[in-house]
Design a protein around this motif. Structure first.
Motif, PDB file in Angstrom:
ATOM      1  N   GLN A   1      57.582 -17.221 -20.011  1.00  0.00           N
ATOM      2  CA  GLN A   1      57.564 -15.791 -20.305  1.00  0.00           C
ATOM      3  C   GLN A   1      58.135 -14.986 -19.141  1.00  0.00           C
ATOM      4  O   GLN A   1      58.879 -14.014 -19.348  1.00  0.00           O
ATOM      5  N   ALA A   2      57.793 -15.373 -17.923  1.00  0.00           N
ATOM      6  CA  ALA A   2      58.335 -14.692 -16.749  1.00  0.00           C
ATOM      7  C   ALA A   2      59.842 -14.892 -16.651  1.00  0.00           C
ATOM      8  O   ALA A   2      60.592 -13.952 -16.352  1.00  0.00           O
ATOM      9  N   ALA A   3      60.297 -16.125 -16.918  1.00  0.00           N
ATOM     10  CA  ALA A   3      61.733 -16.407 -16.862  1.00  0.00           C
ATOM     11  C   ALA A   3      62.480 -15.652 -17.958  1.00  0.00           C
ATOM     12  O   ALA A   3      63.594 -15.154 -17.737  1.00  0.00           O
ATOM     13  N   LEU A   4      61.879 -15.557 -19.143  1.00  0.00           N
ATOM     14  CA  LEU A   4      62.502 -14.818 -20.247  1.00  0.00           C
ATOM     15  C   LEU A   4      62.621 -13.339 -19.905  1.00  0.00           C
ATOM     16  O   LEU A   4      63.664 -12.715 -20.150  1.00  0.00           O
ATOM     17  N   HIS A   5      61.567 -12.776 -19.331  1.00  0.00           N
ATOM     18  CA  HIS A   5      61.595 -11.364 -18.927  1.00  0.00           C
ATOM     19  C   HIS A   5      62.645 -11.137 -17.843  1.00  0.00           C
ATOM     20  O   HIS A   5      63.408 -10.152 -17.895  1.00  0.00           O
ATOM     21  N   LEU A   6      62.697 -12.046 -16.885  1.00  0.00           N
ATOM     22  CA  LEU A   6      63.676 -11.926 -15.795  1.00  0.00           C
ATOM     23  C   LEU A   6      65.096 -11.973 -16.338  1.00  0.00           C
ATOM     24  O   LEU A   6      65.968 -11.200 -15.908  1.00  0.00           O
ATOM     25  N   SER A   7      65.341 -12.863 -17.281  1.00  0.00           N
ATOM     26  CA  SER A   7      66.677 -12.995 -17.871  1.00  0.00           C
ATOM     27  C   SER A   7      67.083 -11.723 -18.603  1.00  0.00           C
ATOM     28  O   SER A   7      68.216 -11.248 -18.477  1.00  0.00           O
ATOM     29  N   ARG A   8      66.151 -11.142 -19.364  1.00  0.00           N
ATOM     30  CA  ARG A   8      66.464  -9.935 -20.135  1.00  0.00           C
ATOM     31  C   ARG A   8      66.661  -8.730 -19.236  1.00  0.00           C
ATOM     32  O   ARG A   8      67.538  -7.901 -19.483  1.00  0.00           O
ATOM     33  N   VAL A   9      65.843  -8.613 -18.204  1.00  0.00           N
ATOM     34  CA  VAL A   9      65.932  -7.454 -17.309  1.00  0.00           C
ATOM     35  C   VAL A   9      67.173  -7.518 -16.426  1.00  0.00           C
ATOM     36  O   VAL A   9      67.879  -6.516 -16.244  1.00  0.00           O
ATOM     37  N   SER A  10      67.438  -8.708 -15.884  1.00  0.00           N
ATOM     38  CA  SER A  10      68.547  -8.844 -14.934  1.00  0.00           C
ATOM     39  C   SER A  10      69.897  -8.938 -15.631  1.00  0.00           C
ATOM     40  O   SER A  10      70.902  -8.440 -15.126  1.00  0.00           O
ATOM     41  N   GLY A  11      69.945  -9.602 -16.781  1.00  0.00           N
ATOM     42  CA  GLY A  11      71.211  -9.813 -17.466  1.00  0.00           C
ATOM     43  C   GLY A  11      72.106 -10.819 -16.776  1.00  0.00           C
ATOM     44  O   GLY A  11      73.275 -10.966 -17.130  1.00  0.00           O
ATOM     45  N   ILE A  12      71.571 -11.547 -15.801  1.00  0.00           N
ATOM     46  CA  ILE A  12      72.350 -12.542 -15.066  1.00  0.00           C
ATOM     47  C   ILE A  12      72.417 -13.830 -15.881  1.00  0.00           C
ATOM     48  O   ILE A  12      71.388 -14.386 -16.270  1.00  0.00           O
ATOM     49  N   VAL A  13      73.626 -14.310 -16.129  1.00  0.00           N
ATOM     50  CA  VAL A  13      73.837 -15.437 -17.033  1.00  0.00           C
ATOM     51  C   VAL A  13      73.122 -16.698 -16.556  1.00  0.00           C
ATOM     52  O   VAL A  13      72.512 -17.424 -17.350  1.00  0.00           O
ATOM     53  N   VAL A  14      73.190 -16.968 -15.268  1.00  0.00           N
ATOM     54  CA  VAL A  14      72.645 -18.230 -14.757  1.00  0.00           C
ATOM     55  C   VAL A  14      71.118 -18.271 -14.780  1.00  0.00           C
ATOM     56  O   VAL A  14      70.522 -19.332 -14.622  1.00  0.00           O
ATOM     57  N   LEU A  15      70.474 -17.131 -14.984  1.00  0.00           N
ATOM     58  CA  LEU A  15      69.016 -17.110 -15.049  1.00  0.00           C
ATOM     59  C   LEU A  15      68.562 -17.416 -16.472  1.00  0.00           C
ATOM     60  O   LEU A  15      67.838 -16.648 -17.103  1.00  0.00           O
ATOM     61  N   GLN A  16      68.989 -18.556 -16.976  1.00  0.00           N
ATOM     62  CA  GLN A  16      68.629 -18.984 -18.324  1.00  0.00           C
ATOM     63  C   GLN A  16      67.147 -19.354 -18.335  1.00  0.00           C
ATOM     64  O   GLN A  16      66.675 -20.090 -17.469  1.00  0.00           O
ATOM     65  N   PRO A  17      66.367 -18.833 -19.297  1.00  0.00           N
ATOM     66  CA  PRO A  17      64.914 -19.031 -19.275  1.00  0.00           C
ATOM     67  C   PRO A  17      64.452 -20.478 -19.182  1.00  0.00           C
ATOM     68  O   PRO A  17      63.517 -20.797 -18.451  1.00  0.00           O
ATOM     69  N   VAL A  18      65.095 -21.377 -19.940  1.00  0.00           N
ATOM     70  CA  VAL A  18      64.686 -22.781 -19.908  1.00  0.00           C
ATOM     71  C   VAL A  18      64.917 -23.370 -18.520  1.00  0.00           C
ATOM     72  O   VAL A  18      64.063 -24.093 -17.975  1.00  0.00           O
ATOM     73  N   LEU A  19      66.061 -23.051 -17.918  1.00  0.00           N
ATOM     74  CA  LEU A  19      66.389 -23.569 -16.592  1.00  0.00           C
ATOM     75  C   LEU A  19      65.435 -23.034 -15.535  1.00  0.00           C
ATOM     76  O   LEU A  19      64.884 -23.793 -14.726  1.00  0.00           O
ATOM     77  N   VAL A  20      65.215 -21.734 -15.535  1.00  0.00           N
ATOM     78  CA  VAL A  20      64.364 -21.108 -14.522  1.00  0.00           C
ATOM     79  C   VAL A  20      62.918 -21.568 -14.669  1.00  0.00           C
ATOM     80  O   VAL A  20      62.262 -21.933 -13.679  1.00  0.00           O
ATOM     81  N   SER A  21      62.403 -21.572 -15.891  1.00  0.00           N
ATOM     82  CA  SER A  21      61.009 -21.977 -16.099  1.00  0.00           C
ATOM     83  C   SER A  21      60.800 -23.443 -15.745  1.00  0.00           C
ATOM     84  O   SER A  21      59.769 -23.812 -15.165  1.00  0.00           O
ATOM     85  N   ALA A  22      61.771 -24.293 -16.064  1.00  0.00           N
ATOM     86  CA  ALA A  22      61.663 -25.708 -15.701  1.00  0.00           C
ATOM     87  C   ALA A  22      61.624 -25.883 -14.190  1.00  0.00           C
ATOM     88  O   ALA A  22      60.838 -26.680 -13.659  1.00  0.00           O
ATOM     89  N   ALA A  23      62.471 -25.128 -13.494  1.00  0.00           N
ATOM     90  CA  ALA A  23      62.497 -25.208 -12.026  1.00  0.00           C
ATOM     91  C   ALA A  23      61.162 -24.764 -11.428  1.00  0.00           C
ATOM     92  O   ALA A  23      60.649 -25.384 -10.486  1.00  0.00           O
ATOM     93  N   VAL A  24      60.582 -23.703 -11.982  1.00  0.00           N
ATOM     94  CA  VAL A  24      59.290 -23.202 -11.497  1.00  0.00           C
ATOM     95  C   VAL A  24      58.190 -24.228 -11.731  1.00  0.00           C
ATOM     96  O   VAL A  24      57.384 -24.521 -10.836  1.00  0.00           O
TER      97      VAL A  24
END
Length: 233
Positions: free
Chosen positions: A24-47
């Motif tokens: 949920q945090a990664a999804l929010h970050l992706s939507r707010v930032s609009g940065i392509v590389v901050l894909q929710p699955v990738l970011v959440s998996a890394a966390v």
């Protein structure tokens, strides 16, 4: 690990809460930032991986803690039939273009993987592992294992393919001036399977319907025909 955090980590719901909060945090970050590389699955998996490593939690412990999520994967996949049903009339009108797209897209996606891998000198076992990268993990692992590849590694390639497709697919389609919901959805579903379908649903229900259809047909076609093709190579 500090004595203060020990009870939290040992709580039976820790793994589940960590996974849901991270996504949920990664999804929010992706939507707010609009940065392509901050894909929710990738970011959440890394966390999740970072937290599990710091806490000294094994993969088997984590898998046991999120077993409910694995159980819900089946119903979640079946739920993709909802946007399909809602857009059934549109899909019927485009039946033959859809069939042609799935056939040509599936052949190109697999053939380019094999040809590029062969040109780079990749050995046969790794090629067989890479070949089914554009379908969901269960199908890819089965096909790769039957063809002499490494099933576990095939799942990794599937995940990477989905993440990269969801990250760069929409931008590449916009740059190519591909905007029709059917074309966008089919492209994401064909190349990036479930992750691409989730990304297509963010674009719209119609996009998601075509992506789900493409993902399903690609999976069926790969499971039936790819083992025959690979066996002949």
């Amino acid at each position: 690990m500090s004595a203060f955090l020990q009870p939290l980590v040992e709580h039976p719901l820790f793994h589940l809460a960590l996974t849901l909060l991270a996504f949920q945090a990664a999804l929010h970050l992706s939507r707010v930032s609009g940065i392509v590389v901050l894909q929710p699955v990738l970011v959440s998996a890394a966390v999740v991986i970072a937290v599990l490593t710091l806490a000294g939690i094994s993969y088997h412990e984590y898998l046991k803690g999120v077993s409910i999520l694995n159980l819900l994967l089946g119903p979640a996949t079946v739920a993709l039939a909802v946007p399909l049903y809602q857009n059934l009339s549109r899909i019927r009108r485009l039946l033959w273009p859809i069939v042609i797209t799935v056939l040509s897209g599936g052949i190109v996606a697999t053939a380019t993987t094999l040809v590029l891998g062969w040109l780079m000198g990749i050995d046969r076992q790794l090629l067989m592992t890479l070949a089914p990268k554009s379908v969901t993990s269960p199908i890819a692992m089965l096909v790769a294992g039957q063809a002499g590849g490494i099933a576990a590694l095939a799942a990794v390639f599937v995940l990477l393919t989905g993440i990269l497709g969801a990250m760069f697919g929409p931008s590449m389609l916009r740059l190519s001036r591909v905007t029709h919901p059917a074309a966008v959805g089919m492209a994401l579903g064909l190349t990036a399977h479930a992750v691409g379908t989730a990304r297509a649903l963010e674009e719209g229900q119609e996009h998601g319907a075509y992506a789900a259809l493409a993902m399903s047909l690609m999976g069926v076609g790969t499971a039936i025909f790819l083992p025959l093709v690979l066996a002949a190579l």
